[in-house]
Design a protein around this motif. Structure first.
Motif: not given
Length: 98
Positions: A16-17, A21-22, A28-29, A53-55
């Motif tokens: 899922t999106d 994202r998670e 990033v964290r 997330a997009q990549a």
């Protein structure tokens, strides 16, 4: 690799999106060394999450495989087994050092 980032490719049902994202957030964290950015850095932090997330979504949508789809439940069981083995090893190492 950060243990919190999980494989997202080749699952049924598809990733899922929110899962993508998670994973981007965890990345990033890890890279920034911060779980929560300051207000001054929040925009850069959020932009990085969005771009990653997009990549990631683009990449997952383009990947092909002949392997059968994986089960999230089975992968979770395998992950717990790996965790238990790691913990057993650490306990053995620590008790041998004492």
């Amino acid at each position: 690799m950060c243990r919190n980032i999980r494989c997202l490719h080749n699952f049924e049902p598809p990733t899922t999106d929110d899962e993508v994202r998670e994973a981007a957030l965890q990345f990033v964290r890890k890279v920034s060394g911060s779980t929560r950015p300051s207000r001054a850095n929040a925009a850069a932090f959020d932009q990085a999450i969005d771009e990653i997330a997009q990549a990631t979504r683009r990449m997952l949508d383009q990947l092909v495989t002949n392997a059968p789809p994986k089960s999230r439940e089975l992968e979770a069981v395998k992950g717990r087994e790996r965790h238990e083995k790691r913990m057993e090893r650490e306990v053995r190492i620590r008790t041998m050092a004492v």
